[in-house]
Design an enzyme around this catalytic site. Sequence first.
Site, PDB file in Angstrom:
ATOM      1  N   CYS A 193       0.836  -1.177   0.000  1.00 23.86           N
ATOM      2  CA  CYS A 193       0.000   0.000   0.000  1.00 23.86           C
ATOM      3  C   CYS A 193       0.881   1.241   0.000  1.00 23.86           C
ATOM      4  O   CYS A 193       2.084   1.173   0.236  1.00 23.86           O
ATOM      5  CB  CYS A 193      -0.880   0.043   1.244  1.00 23.86           C
ATOM      6  N   GLY A 237       0.120   0.126  -5.141  1.00 25.96           N
ATOM      7  CA  GLY A 237      -1.177  -0.536  -4.993  1.00 25.96           C
ATOM      8  C   GLY A 237      -2.122  -0.086  -6.088  1.00 25.96           C
ATOM      9  O   GLY A 237      -2.419   1.099  -6.193  1.00 25.96           O
ATOM     10  N   TYR A 253      13.171  -3.602  -4.996  1.00 25.64           N
ATOM     11  CA  TYR A 253      12.110  -3.759  -5.980  1.00 25.64           C
ATOM     12  C   TYR A 253      10.901  -2.825  -5.830  1.00 25.64           C
ATOM     13  O   TYR A 253      10.395  -2.298  -6.807  1.00 25.64           O
ATOM     14  CB  TYR A 253      11.611  -5.210  -5.970  1.00 25.64           C
ATOM     15  N   ASN A 264      -0.002   1.567   5.843  1.00 30.02           N
ATOM     16  CA  ASN A 264       0.794   0.689   4.998  1.00 30.02           C
ATOM     17  C   ASN A 264       1.614  -0.207   5.901  1.00 30.02           C
ATOM     18  O   ASN A 264       2.296   0.286   6.800  1.00 30.02           O
ATOM     19  CB  ASN A 264       1.723   1.504   4.093  1.00 30.02           C
ATOM     20  N   GLY A 265       1.541  -1.511   5.655  1.00 27.45           N
ATOM     21  CA  GLY A 265       2.314  -2.442   6.477  1.00 27.45           C
ATOM     22  C   GLY A 265       1.471  -3.617   6.884  1.00 27.45           C
ATOM     23  O   GLY A 265       0.453  -3.911   6.248  1.00 27.45           O
TER      24      GLY A 265
HETATM   25  N1  LIG Z   1       5.282   4.540 -12.092  1.00 25.79           N
HETATM   26  C1  LIG Z   1       6.344   3.778 -12.373  1.00 25.79           C
HETATM   27  N2  LIG Z   1       6.878   3.814 -13.570  1.00 25.79           N
HETATM   28  C2  LIG Z   1       7.911   3.026 -13.863  1.00 25.79           C
HETATM   29  N3  LIG Z   1       8.471   2.169 -13.024  1.00 25.79           N
HETATM   30  C3  LIG Z   1       7.982   2.104 -11.829  1.00 25.79           C
HETATM   31  C4  LIG Z   1       6.897   2.888 -11.465  1.00 25.79           C
HETATM   32  N4  LIG Z   1       6.606   2.607 -10.239  1.00 25.79           N
HETATM   33  C5  LIG Z   1       7.453   1.665  -9.845  1.00 25.79           C
HETATM   34  N5  LIG Z   1       8.304   1.359 -10.782  1.00 25.79           N
HETATM   35  C6  LIG Z   1       9.342   0.372 -10.734  1.00 25.79           C
HETATM   36  O1  LIG Z   1       8.893  -0.690 -11.523  1.00 25.79           O
HETATM   37  C7  LIG Z   1       9.438  -1.898 -11.066  1.00 25.79           C
HETATM   38  C8  LIG Z   1       8.459  -3.002 -11.303  1.00 25.79           C
HETATM   39  O2  LIG Z   1       8.155  -3.038 -12.668  1.00 25.79           O
HETATM   40  P1  LIG Z   1       8.431  -4.296 -13.576  1.00 25.79           P
HETATM   41  O3  LIG Z   1       9.664  -4.986 -13.263  1.00 25.79           O
HETATM   42  O4  LIG Z   1       8.279  -3.779 -14.973  1.00 25.79           O
HETATM   43  O5  LIG Z   1       7.175  -5.138 -13.290  1.00 25.79           O
HETATM   44  P2  LIG Z   1       7.028  -6.515 -12.567  1.00 25.79           P
HETATM   45  O6  LIG Z   1       6.144  -6.179 -11.408  1.00 25.79           O
HETATM   46  O7  LIG Z   1       6.373  -7.362 -13.558  1.00 25.79           O
HETATM   47  O8  LIG Z   1       8.377  -6.966 -12.188  1.00 25.79           O
HETATM   48  C9  LIG Z   1       9.778  -1.678  -9.625  1.00 25.79           C
HETATM   49  O9  LIG Z   1      11.102  -1.954  -9.423  1.00 25.79           O
HETATM   50  C10 LIG Z   1       9.536  -0.209  -9.374  1.00 25.79           C
HETATM   51  O10 LIG Z   1      10.604   0.387  -8.733  1.00 25.79           O
HETATM   52 MG   LIG Z   2      10.240  -6.825 -12.875  1.00 28.94          MG
END
Ligand SMILES: Nc1ncnc2c1ncn2[C@@H]1O[C@H](COP(=O)(O)OP(=O)(O)O)[C@@H](O)[C@H]1O
Ligand SMILES: [Mg+2]
Lengths: 467, 467, 467, 467
Positions: free
Chosen positions: A10, A38, A255, A112-113
């Site tokens: 979240c 989320g 991640y 969140n948590g």
């Molecule tokens: N709005 C955003 N636009 C692009 N990347 C993002 C966004 N929000 C988060 N991320 C990054 O995207 C990553 C996850 O995307 P991705 O690897 O393409 O998808 P999956 O969930 O299938 O692994 C995360 O590491 C996160 O840091």
């Molecule tokens: Mg990925």
Amino acid sequence: MWQDKLQEECGVFGVYNNNEFDTSRMVYYGLFALQHRGQESAGIAVNNNGTIVYRKEMGMVADIFDDNVLDYLNGHSGIGHVRYSTTGSSLVENAQPLVIKYTKGHMALAHNGNLTNADTLRKELEAKGTIFQTTTDSEVIAALLSRARIKYNSIEEALVEVMSIIKGAYALVIMTPHKLIAARDPFGMRPLVMGKKEDSFVFSSESCAFDALGVDLVRDVDPGEIIVISKEKGLESIQTNKKKQSAMCSFEYIYFARPDSVIESLEVYEARFRAGKVLFEEHPVEADVIVGVPDSGLGAAHGFAAASGIPLVDGFMKNRYVGRTFIAPSQGLRELAVHLKLNPIRSQINGKRVIMIDDSIVRGTTSRRIVNLLREAGATEVHVRVSSPPVKYSCYFGIDTPERENLIASTHSLDEIRDLICADSVGYISREGLLSTFKGAGCEFCTGCFTGNYPVEIVDEEAKGCQ
Amino acid sequence: MWQDKLQEECGVFGVYNNNEFDTSRMVYYGLFALQHRGQESAGIAVNNNGTIVYRKEMGMVADIFDDNVLDYLNGHSGIGHVRYSTTGSSLVENAQPLVIKYTKGHMALAHNGNLTNADTLRKELEAKGTIFQTTTDSEVIAALLSRARIKYNSIEEALVEVMSIIKGAYALVIMTPHKLIAARDPFGMRPLVMGKKEDSFVFSSESCAFDALGVDLVRDVDPGEIIVISKEKGLESIQTNKKKQSAMCSFEYIYFARPDSVIESLEVYEARFRAGKVLFEEHPVEADVIVGVPDSGLGAAHGFAAASGIPLVDGFMKNRYVGRTFIAPSQGLRELAVHLKLNPIRSQINGKRVIMIDDSIVRGTTSRRIVNLLREAGATEVHVRVSSPPVKYSCYFGIDTPERENLIASTHSLDEIRDLICADSVGYISREGLLSTFKGAGCEFCTGCFTGNYPVEIVDEEAKGCQ
Amino acid sequence: MWQDKLQEECGVFGVYNNNEFDTSRMVYYGLFALQHRGQESAGIAVNNNGTIVYRKEMGMVADIFDDNVLDYLNGHSGIGHVRYSTTGSSLVENAQPLVIKYTKGHMALAHNGNLTNADTLRKELEAKGTIFQTTTDSEVIAALLSRARIKYNSIEEALVEVMSIIKGAYALVIMTPHKLIAARDPFGMRPLVMGKKEDSFVFSSESCAFDALGVDLVRDVDPGEIIVISKEKGLESIQTNKKKQSAMCSFEYIYFARPDSVIESLEVYEARFRAGKVLFEEHPVEADVIVGVPDSGLGAAHGFAAASGIPLVDGFMKNRYVGRTFIAPSQGLRELAVHLKLNPIRSQINGKRVIMIDDSIVRGTTSRRIVNLLREAGATEVHVRVSSPPVKYSCYFGIDTPERENLIASTHSLDEIRDLICADSVGYISREGLLSTFKGAGCEFCTGCFTGNYPVEIVDEEAKGCQ
Amino acid sequence: MWQDKLQEECGVFGVYNNNEFDTSRMVYYGLFALQHRGQESAGIAVNNNGTIVYRKEMGMVADIFDDNVLDYLNGHSGIGHVRYSTTGSSLVENAQPLVIKYTKGHMALAHNGNLTNADTLRKELEAKGTIFQTTTDSEVIAALLSRARIKYNSIEEALVEVMSIIKGAYALVIMTPHKLIAARDPFGMRPLVMGKKEDSFVFSSESCAFDALGVDLVRDVDPGEIIVISKEKGLESIQTNKKKQSAMCSFEYIYFARPDSVIESLEVYEARFRAGKVLFEEHPVEADVIVGVPDSGLGAAHGFAAASGIPLVDGFMKNRYVGRTFIAPSQGLRELAVHLKLNPIRSQINGKRVIMIDDSIVRGTTSRRIVNLLREAGATEVHVRVSSPPVKYSCYFGIDTPERENLIASTHSLDEIRDLICADSVGYISREGLLSTFKGAGCEFCTGCFTGNYPVEIVDEEAKGCQ
Ligand SMILES: Nc1ncnc2c1ncn2[C@@H]1O[C@H](COP(=O)(O)OP(=O)(O)O)[C@@H](O)[C@H]1O
Ligand SMILES: [Mg+2]
Ligand SMILES: Nc1ncnc2c1ncn2[C@@H]1O[C@H](COP(=O)(O)OP(=O)(O)O)[C@@H](O)[C@H]1O
Ligand SMILES: Nc1ncnc2c1ncn2[C@@H]1O[C@H](COP(=O)(O)OP(=O)(O)O)[C@@H](O)[C@H]1O
Ligand SMILES: Nc1ncnc2c1ncn2[C@@H]1O[C@H](COP(=O)(O)OP(=O)(O)O)[C@@H](O)[C@H]1O
Ligand code: SF4
Ligand code: SF4
Ligand code: SF4
Ligand code: SF4
Ligand SMILES: [Mg+2]
Ligand SMILES: [Mg+2]
Ligand SMILES: [Mg+2]
């Protein structure tokens, strides 16, 4: 392919508006920047002189709110929430913020948590006659707060007591008629930052939401800290039972968080880039090109390239339209349809020895498919490098992890994993290597899902996803 | 920021199913892979023994169709369409495929491109009593086809005549009770490829849709070619008035098409990568890092890096949730809110001399904002390199370009552009340089929007966007 | 129970606004008053200086239009349509008004009725190359009009020609850039009235829509008449091939039209009331109470009571919420669930000899159920009296009738019918009796569905429902 | 015109299914028959072996539920609710049934009525730490029940205690994992009946819902009675503090309930019919015709006609499509647009001296408009007769009444009322007259809104509408 990831949880956001800003639009753009935390439901609650008006629905921020709704959500302070959840609890009733009436008027909470003793607390409260209408931790916290408030003169004193009772991970934003309150669990497991724009205070799960709004990042809310904003006293901080060692979730850097966010003074991208470097040092390999699995593997891929001198290429086109409403292909087409989400760019792969870098391996099924994509596109070798240690244990702090028996690293040796995912070699970053990438962060780290050593006692085994 | 791009047009897809495949789901996944060619409306029509059932709506592929609808769209052949359009004609009536009844039964058409004599033809047809219910070129083509069909023994002979009358750019897929027909304009301006999966034939604007479905790319439909698929005769090809020189839209490679698509035997990404190399040769500059503007600038950025040896870094986080329903900030917040879509990753930029690479500059406003983002993030110098020549003229072939007076390169010198976008230097690829990146493609190229020299006569000035 | 009625067709409405009235809201309230003529789809088109903007959708008037849409539908003239249709053609594409572009600009048409030679005309037009996008008669009329317009100097001259070609029943409202046109078929089978409010002209299928708007009923559009309203010439009337005898649908009085409407100078309720009187004269019977089947049997029930002196009681509660979205019970519950729509009021029935009056018997299944409801509620005798003659033939003029073999009166004798519907006696009004109830109306009448003698030649057998 | 009525409140329904019936469809059809008791929101909750699944939404029963949802709502017992509310609390959060988790598992509650000490109880509970998420009385009752349950061995014992605490009007249906419970307040102010179908038990606000389902009406739940249905013990009844005199809301007979319902052994229509007779006796007048204002005035109109011998005519056509989504005309058109809802049938009125009968006069504005409609239609005299005594006081028991200053009878004399509503004479039934119409009912009556004497103490003044 579709869900083989640890699932983010979240995001919370809050504004105490001491200027003439448009409160609801600030929350809207803030949530929009936190949407990656989320995508299942979202909500905004604003405080209009003690009356809380709100809107929460299943769906994405941009689909739920339009100009009419944002105009209607008019107030001097506001909080918002984006939520992911496991299927079982996908009820609009669980959407946040939770808005309640208690003895001192209305209150809204966003959380969140995950509390590790939520079930126990629920049972205790139920045994005293409390009823519950949702399955969220927010409702447990609200019920405790409301009871505690009777004994104390202020909501913050009540919160101090509640924080001595609840266990687990939480980043909380609470809005009362006259105050905006932010709090983090004693281990500081989930991120929560404070910002300022002119005279107004803003809280957010991640700083990326501040950039979108011209808000200056002031600092992180401290582990165990309660920050109270009010008209009369401005900002007050209460430090509750801080732990000797904090335990920020290391997966936030690996991640979950957005690369452009700064958590505990460390930019997420920086940590990922370093992880690539460490990966090269720990698991060098000869190859022609490096491919990051987009988007989460790209930071480490850049770092690996910088360290190794091997060129980084664009190996994949990721289809940006894969979302919640997309119909995933049924069994017959599934293997094939990995191409729907990720399609190799042949010219960059064909005839090459490839180092493929991703952030983590969970079940392993996705990794196998991606390795195979590369081979179909002509890769002669595929060496997988992973910027997190093997995920072997469940998380109890707001991250949705599969059952242990489904975690490939929990049940298989490295060699078996290599074979199962069809790679020529596989290399995970070590726990120490990972920790070294966090240099400069103002905190210590949880690595529970790698080691099984959790910072907090796990009271109720079953509760895991974001509540 | 929100719309400062040449706007892509439409995508078409068709299946003649000689196997036991699920026709409607093939079209669905095909359109899903073509979604980038149009996000305004989408439609699928299938042929169930001569009866055409269809569904078309405003919105994105994944939102319009669900399992129920796809089950209902049951047939042995099917075509689909995704559409973008300028605001003026955002009517559901204009959504495609167009489904009509004519003297030989039902017919469905899907069209990508723009006829340059559509208005003239409409007026001629109207003068003969034809009524029109949409503003699409498909309806003009259908009206002509239906009239021609009276004189000829087959729909394909009628199409030969119609193709001698209509001018401009078109990639057409037509479904009749017994046939599936694909056709491309004599200059081959819009892409259209043919694939095969077992005994079934598939057509698509781009090959990326084939990867998603395990379809083998057979070849491009030739300029001026009509391909007819039927039960009795299998595949037949009719070559109409092919031009001496074809004229594939060069912007398909530069920006519109998906990087993983192969058009006229040349992978789009490959062309973009080469453009980066050429850019370096034509406009070298000393700098610390290269940043591609995601996503469209990344291919050229990789090429520039490979050629120059300067490291490519991830300079920006692009918010993947910016879409049609997103509320763009009103004037007050607009400058600020560029961060909502694109946020710099400070660690990669701060204190660096940056080469910023994008695919094109249209109005210049977006480029100025992105340059400023880099400066705010600490870039000490920003050198802009553009992988297309200056865009100075309107397109009449299915691409939505601003009025000429709004094209920055049409009204300003290079030095003025540099100053307007706040760059330290600016360098565009030359027309010759661009053409050199297309080596290996089986066609010649249109560069009309750079030079004003169009391959086709422009009969009706006003019609420009995808119809 | 749910659909055992002749099904009404469509309603049309038009305004030529020479005052400062709110055009779209006038059409909205007009359609709202005509909603009983069609609940499947509705549409409004307005003329804003030659540009036609419109909105049409599946659903009821009140659900389709809101204040925003009505504000957007801004114009000096406007037309509207409500539509019922048989399931087969329940496509939004068939919703009206039909809006087209032809050689003289935009035009919108709304049609109530059914052409008996539509299929023939379609085939002729298709053979000349015309394409069709809907299955409505409006499109046939528009195609003919557009072709005719080439030969003549005005749309009204073109319409004169078209009206010499089309056969069947029609009440038409047509809006062109400068004119509003109303026309009725030469037999005047479907109603169409003209009204005035200050300097503005209004047309409507029924006068009840005028009451709602303070519009004065001026007169009926005459059979075969074309009325043209324009700025320059005000009102013009053209009388085309009027027939010696007109043939207004007698079922409009019996059942379709609203009781408060005045058609051809005769109030619908008045005719129904008289029918009750005639029924008593033709089929007197001794009984304790009279029960009208709500709502359509109530007028005749009042008349029967007045003539017979037998008291009229409220025998049934009709659930007002039964509508399109209601889930009709599946087979198991069906017999039972007649109570959902109609529930007897026991105190009025119990122990009584009942005369039950309804407007018509179609399949007979509903009548049997209602008779049984009365018996369950304690009726000792049930004498059914029907205010229309036996329905034995299909209608080809815009009314949806079941196949002849499903018309109980077509296949059974009076005695059989009595037994099948479980009545003690049954009495239908005679054709002559019915015609006597229309005294004072300024027209003659169609009684085709009772006698099989239709006023117009039936060219294409299959077309029956409202197109 | 649009809202000038006392506003009905809520309806409840419950099934304990001991047969193979389709639980959710029984509740669906039951609620459908109760739709007149609340059109704002509706909900169904079913008990599937202790797990409660539910769906509640804003809107009408037929729009919220479809076959998919009803299939999903699978269980052996189920309860449902329809709700009307004043605008202020039109939140989906307030929709019922309320579903909660408490110490003994899940529970669902549906409530019709209004607690007169709800605010006091809320404050007491809040002072003990309870939080509230809705503004419904159901939540207060659930909170009390849950607390009480700790002290007692069964939910019914807990309910006995709760019923000794709560004051006011309530008809309750409660579903727990193993029981279905129905209860009525000690004065029996709101109706609640029990039925049986084979071995299954059914509860409903009104018996009309039983007719729709083939359920046999067994009896009314008694004032102060708790009925518990369970597998083990079948039906058990607990009689709590019954009052010497019960006090059924007399307006249920006058206006709210459906005419075909039987409440306390008296058919609603019968009471209305008798009221017409009494009205004639109390306020005879010479006239040509009687007109009932549809639908609520029709029963009394029939009675008046029977007693007086003056013929009853159909004076009005009521537009059946006026509903929640209908756009009421803005000020300019409002006077006019009374015709939208109610249009006179001229032939029945013109030149006649009319007795107009309605159930009640609240603000008086509607009555004035209807009188004027009659005059416009040619009535030479209009004598208004009202089948309830003058409404002078607010209701605190679940009926939404205007402020006292807006009740015309509270602030004006009879003569003033006559003049204000433009009538030639006006006559209200007397309180005694009204009570005489209830002969045979097994209860006594509340007439608080006529006399200001309420059966129950009004603790919290402000709470009035259905909660
Ligand atoms: N709005 C955003 N636009 C692009 N990347 C993002 C966004 N929000 C988060 N991320 C990054 O995207 C990553 C996850 O995307 P991705 O690897 O393409 O998808 P999956 O969930 O299938 O692994 C995360 O590491 C996160 O840091
Ligand atoms: Mg990925
Ligand atoms: N489904 C897709 N996923 C990712 N990139 C795509 C997809 N479809 C098209 N593209 C590429 O995205 C580029 C455009 O995206 P981007 O530059 O981020 O947006 P903008 O339109 O704002 O310039 C195009 O060059 C196109 O080749
Ligand atoms: N489903 C129903 N169908 C018809 N009448 C009903 C239904 N439900 C309730 N009623 C009756 O309708 C009356 C209210 O309708 P009416 O007088 O037309 O509306 P208003 O609320 O404007 O007075 C009530 O007396 C009630 O008994
Ligand atoms: N808006 C309206 N309100 C009430 N009655 C109407 C309305 N419109 C049409 N009617 C009358 O209702 C009758 C049909 O209603 P009814 O008999 O209840 O339904 P059914 O179609 O089941 O026979 C027609 O005779 C028509 O004249
Ligand atoms: S167990 Fe893993 S995912 Fe959970 S908080 Fe700790 S590091 Fe994060
Ligand atoms: S003018 Fe430009 S955009 Fe248009 S077809 Fe030619 S190259 Fe493409
Ligand atoms: S056949 Fe019957 S329903 Fe048809 S127009 Fe004639 S009278 Fe009306
Ligand atoms: S006060 Fe009137 S409306 Fe309220 S319960 Fe008593 S009789 Fe009914
Ligand atoms: Mg771009
Ligand atoms: Mg009827
Ligand atoms: Mg009424």
